[in-house]
Design a protein around this motif. Structure first.
Motif, PDB file in Angstrom:
ATOM      1  N   TRP A 243      75.824 136.047 116.700  1.00 23.47           N
ATOM      2  CA  TRP A 243      76.098 136.661 117.698  1.00 23.47           C
ATOM      3  C   TRP A 243      76.395 138.364 117.521  1.00 23.47           C
ATOM      4  CZ3 TRP A 243      82.351 136.525 116.374  1.00 23.47           C
ATOM      5  CH2 TRP A 243      82.680 135.096 116.084  1.00 23.47           C
ATOM      6  N   GLN A 244      74.892 138.459 117.291  1.00 19.15           N
ATOM      7  CA  GLN A 244      73.892 139.687 117.472  1.00 19.15           C
ATOM      8  C   GLN A 244      73.842 140.324 118.766  1.00 19.15           C
ATOM      9  OE1 GLN A 244      72.851 137.433 115.522  1.00 19.15           O
ATOM     10  NE2 GLN A 244      72.419 137.270 113.834  1.00 19.15           N
ATOM     11  N   ARG A 245      73.186 139.258 119.203  1.00 21.15           N
ATOM     12  CA  ARG A 245      72.604 139.232 120.889  1.00 21.15           C
ATOM     13  C   ARG A 245      73.977 139.558 121.830  1.00 21.15           C
ATOM     14  NH1 ARG A 245      72.643 132.676 122.659  1.00 21.15           N
ATOM     15  NH2 ARG A 245      73.961 131.674 121.472  1.00 21.15           N
ATOM     16  N   PHE A 246      75.350 138.675 121.468  1.00 23.55           N
ATOM     17  CA  PHE A 246      76.254 140.407 122.035  1.00 23.55           C
ATOM     18  C   PHE A 246      77.066 140.962 121.953  1.00 23.55           C
ATOM     19  CE2 PHE A 246      76.845 134.721 122.190  1.00 23.55           C
ATOM     20  CZ  PHE A 246      76.604 134.859 123.184  1.00 23.55           C
ATOM     21  N   HIS A 247      76.485 141.664 120.770  1.00 22.30           N
ATOM     22  CA  HIS A 247      76.688 142.951 119.914  1.00 22.30           C
ATOM     23  C   HIS A 247      75.962 143.862 120.889  1.00 22.30           C
ATOM     24  CE1 HIS A 247      79.733 140.900 117.032  1.00 22.30           C
ATOM     25  NE2 HIS A 247      79.658 140.682 118.237  1.00 22.30           N
ATOM     26  N   THR A 248      75.620 143.910 121.720  1.00 22.41           N
ATOM     27  CA  THR A 248      75.434 146.083 122.163  1.00 22.41           C
ATOM     28  C   THR A 248      76.214 146.871 122.182  1.00 22.41           C
ATOM     29  OG1 THR A 248      75.559 145.122 124.157  1.00 22.41           O
ATOM     30  CG2 THR A 248      73.646 143.559 123.793  1.00 22.41           C
ATOM     31  N   PRO A 249      76.124 148.132 122.700  1.00 18.13           N
ATOM     32  CA  PRO A 249      76.350 148.945 122.584  1.00 18.13           C
ATOM     33  C   PRO A 249      77.764 148.311 123.929  1.00 18.13           C
ATOM     34  CG  PRO A 249      74.866 150.087 122.142  1.00 18.13           C
ATOM     35  CD  PRO A 249      74.453 147.835 122.728  1.00 18.13           C
ATOM     36  N   LYS A 250      77.234 148.562 124.986  1.00 18.52           N
ATOM     37  CA  LYS A 250      78.427 147.803 125.983  1.00 18.52           C
ATOM     38  C   LYS A 250      79.093 147.094 125.975  1.00 18.52           C
ATOM     39  CE  LYS A 250      77.271 145.571 129.479  1.00 18.52           C
ATOM     40  NZ  LYS A 250      78.320 144.653 129.563  1.00 18.52           N
TER      41      LYS A 250
ATOM     42  N   LEU B 193      80.325 146.397 123.334  1.00 20.31           N
ATOM     43  CA  LEU B 193      81.192 146.875 121.596  1.00 20.31           C
ATOM     44  C   LEU B 193      82.403 147.982 122.304  1.00 20.31           C
ATOM     45  CD1 LEU B 193      78.794 146.462 118.845  1.00 20.31           C
ATOM     46  CD2 LEU B 193      81.014 145.409 119.248  1.00 20.31           C
ATOM     47  N   ALA B 194      81.866 148.392 122.792  1.00 19.41           N
ATOM     48  CA  ALA B 194      82.142 149.385 123.366  1.00 19.41           C
ATOM     49  C   ALA B 194      83.492 149.108 124.138  1.00 19.41           C
ATOM     50  CB  ALA B 194      81.732 150.629 124.321  1.00 19.41           C
ATOM     51  N   MET B 195      83.033 147.914 125.436  1.00 21.63           N
ATOM     52  CA  MET B 195      83.852 147.230 125.949  1.00 21.63           C
ATOM     53  C   MET B 195      85.170 146.856 125.349  1.00 21.63           C
ATOM     54  SD  MET B 195      81.865 145.983 129.680  1.00 21.63           S
ATOM     55  CE  MET B 195      83.069 145.119 129.942  1.00 21.63           C
ATOM     56  N   ALA B 196      84.739 146.060 124.883  1.00 18.21           N
ATOM     57  CA  ALA B 196      85.998 145.718 123.401  1.00 18.21           C
ATOM     58  C   ALA B 196      86.824 146.374 122.905  1.00 18.21           C
ATOM     59  CB  ALA B 196      84.852 144.917 121.930  1.00 18.21           C
ATOM     60  N   LEU B 197      86.080 147.870 122.377  1.00 23.75           N
ATOM     61  CA  LEU B 197      86.871 148.782 122.125  1.00 23.75           C
ATOM     62  C   LEU B 197      87.976 148.733 122.841  1.00 23.75           C
ATOM     63  CD1 LEU B 197      87.687 150.497 119.856  1.00 23.75           C
ATOM     64  CD2 LEU B 197      85.740 151.687 120.630  1.00 23.75           C
ATOM     65  N   ALA B 198      87.491 149.403 124.037  1.00 17.54           N
ATOM     66  CA  ALA B 198      88.648 150.201 124.133  1.00 17.54           C
ATOM     67  C   ALA B 198      89.412 149.117 124.971  1.00 17.54           C
ATOM     68  CB  ALA B 198      87.711 150.753 126.088  1.00 17.54           C
ATOM     69  N   GLY B 199      89.531 147.633 125.304  1.00 20.53           N
ATOM     70  CA  GLY B 199      90.522 146.232 125.149  1.00 20.53           C
ATOM     71  C   GLY B 199      91.320 146.144 124.076  1.00 20.53           C
ATOM     72  N   GLU B 200      90.810 146.512 123.275  1.00 13.49           N
ATOM     73  CA  GLU B 200      91.910 146.536 122.362  1.00 13.49           C
ATOM     74  C   GLU B 200      92.531 147.635 121.936  1.00 13.49           C
ATOM     75  OE1 GLU B 200      91.984 144.005 120.433  1.00 13.49           O
ATOM     76  OE2 GLU B 200      90.836 142.698 120.766  1.00 13.49           O
ATOM     77  N   VAL B 201      91.943 148.749 122.257  1.00 18.31           N
ATOM     78  CA  VAL B 201      92.889 150.306 122.970  1.00 18.31           C
ATOM     79  C   VAL B 201      93.763 149.330 123.146  1.00 18.31           C
ATOM     80  CG1 VAL B 201      92.985 152.405 123.487  1.00 18.31           C
ATOM     81  CG2 VAL B 201      91.086 152.010 121.589  1.00 18.31           C
ATOM     82  N   GLY B 202      93.515 149.395 124.658  1.00 15.67           N
ATOM     83  CA  GLY B 202      95.066 149.033 125.255  1.00 15.67           C
ATOM     84  C   GLY B 202      95.507 148.227 125.098  1.00 15.67           C
TER      85      GLY B 202
ATOM     86  N   THR C 296      83.696 150.205 113.986  1.00 18.60           N
ATOM     87  CA  THR C 296      82.515 150.221 113.014  1.00 18.60           C
ATOM     88  C   THR C 296      81.445 149.461 113.130  1.00 18.60           C
ATOM     89  OG1 THR C 296      84.695 150.170 111.226  1.00 18.60           O
ATOM     90  CG2 THR C 296      81.983 149.894 110.160  1.00 18.60           C
ATOM     91  N   ARG C 297      81.473 148.234 113.835  1.00 18.81           N
ATOM     92  CA  ARG C 297      80.570 147.527 115.313  1.00 18.81           C
ATOM     93  C   ARG C 297      79.536 148.434 115.598  1.00 18.81           C
ATOM     94  NH1 ARG C 297      76.433 144.862 113.844  1.00 18.81           N
ATOM     95  NH2 ARG C 297      76.147 143.046 114.669  1.00 18.81           N
ATOM     96  N   LEU C 298      79.581 149.001 116.799  1.00 14.13           N
ATOM     97  CA  LEU C 298      79.681 150.130 117.490  1.00 14.13           C
ATOM     98  C   LEU C 298      78.863 150.788 116.969  1.00 14.13           C
ATOM     99  CD1 LEU C 298      78.777 150.612 120.415  1.00 14.13           C
ATOM    100  CD2 LEU C 298      80.954 151.987 120.201  1.00 14.13           C
ATOM    101  N   ALA C 299      79.566 151.544 115.921  1.00 13.52           N
ATOM    102  CA  ALA C 299      78.736 152.882 114.806  1.00 13.52           C
ATOM    103  C   ALA C 299      78.103 152.057 113.760  1.00 13.52           C
ATOM    104  CB  ALA C 299      79.901 153.598 114.595  1.00 13.52           C
ATOM    105  N   ASP C 300      77.813 151.329 113.672  1.00  9.50           N
ATOM    106  CA  ASP C 300      76.389 150.442 112.745  1.00  9.50           C
ATOM    107  C   ASP C 300      75.469 150.274 113.208  1.00  9.50           C
ATOM    108  OD1 ASP C 300      75.448 149.994 110.395  1.00  9.50           O
ATOM    109  OD2 ASP C 300      75.374 147.453 110.950  1.00  9.50           O
TER     110      ASP C 300
END
Length: 125
Positions: free
Chosen positions: A28-35, A37-46, A85-89
């Motif tokens: 899944w590394q190829r899907f874990h781009t900063p963009k 991961l940030a979008m997934a993070l925003a979705g989870e905060v939502g 954590t994944r985004l920061a890493d």
């Protein structure tokens, strides 16, 4: 990650390593781009906000006393922690150091004796 194993990682660095392995094992590394991961993070905060949206302030303070709601809140906060954590890493950011820096900046901008009891924002310094 560990399924039902409650021992889990003890540090943010251990969590980051565990998340790296989890992504590697699934290619899944190829899907874990900063963009992404940030979008997934925003979705989870939502999703966390959706759980809290119609609660009164009083209900929101007591929400962990409700077994069903507390489980959903815990799950959403877990998702947020994972993506953050994944985004920061991925970006090479030490989360604890970044938080410490922000807290030091906030202490400078909002001295306790000047802002105690006030929710007003100080002018950007």
């Amino acid at each position: 990650m560990n399924g039902n194993d409650k021992s889990g990682p003890a540090t943010v660095a251990e969590l980051a390593e565990q998340l790296r392995r989890f992504a590697d094992e699934r290619d899944w590394q190829r899907f874990h781009t900063p963009k992404n991961l940030a979008m997934a993070l925003a979705g989870e905060v939502g999703e966390l906000l959706a759980e809290l949206q119609w609660l009164t302030p009083d209900e929101s303070v007591r929400l962990m006393a409700d077994a069903e709601l507390s489980g959903r809140i815990r799950a959403e906060i877990g998702d947020i922690m994972i993506y953050l954590t994944r985004l920061a890493d991925l970006l090479g950011i030490d989360l604890l150091s970044a938080a410490d820096d922000k807290l030091a900046e906030a202490a400078r901008r909002y001295p306790a004796d000047a802002v105690r009891g006030s929710a007003a924002k100080a002018a950007r310094a």
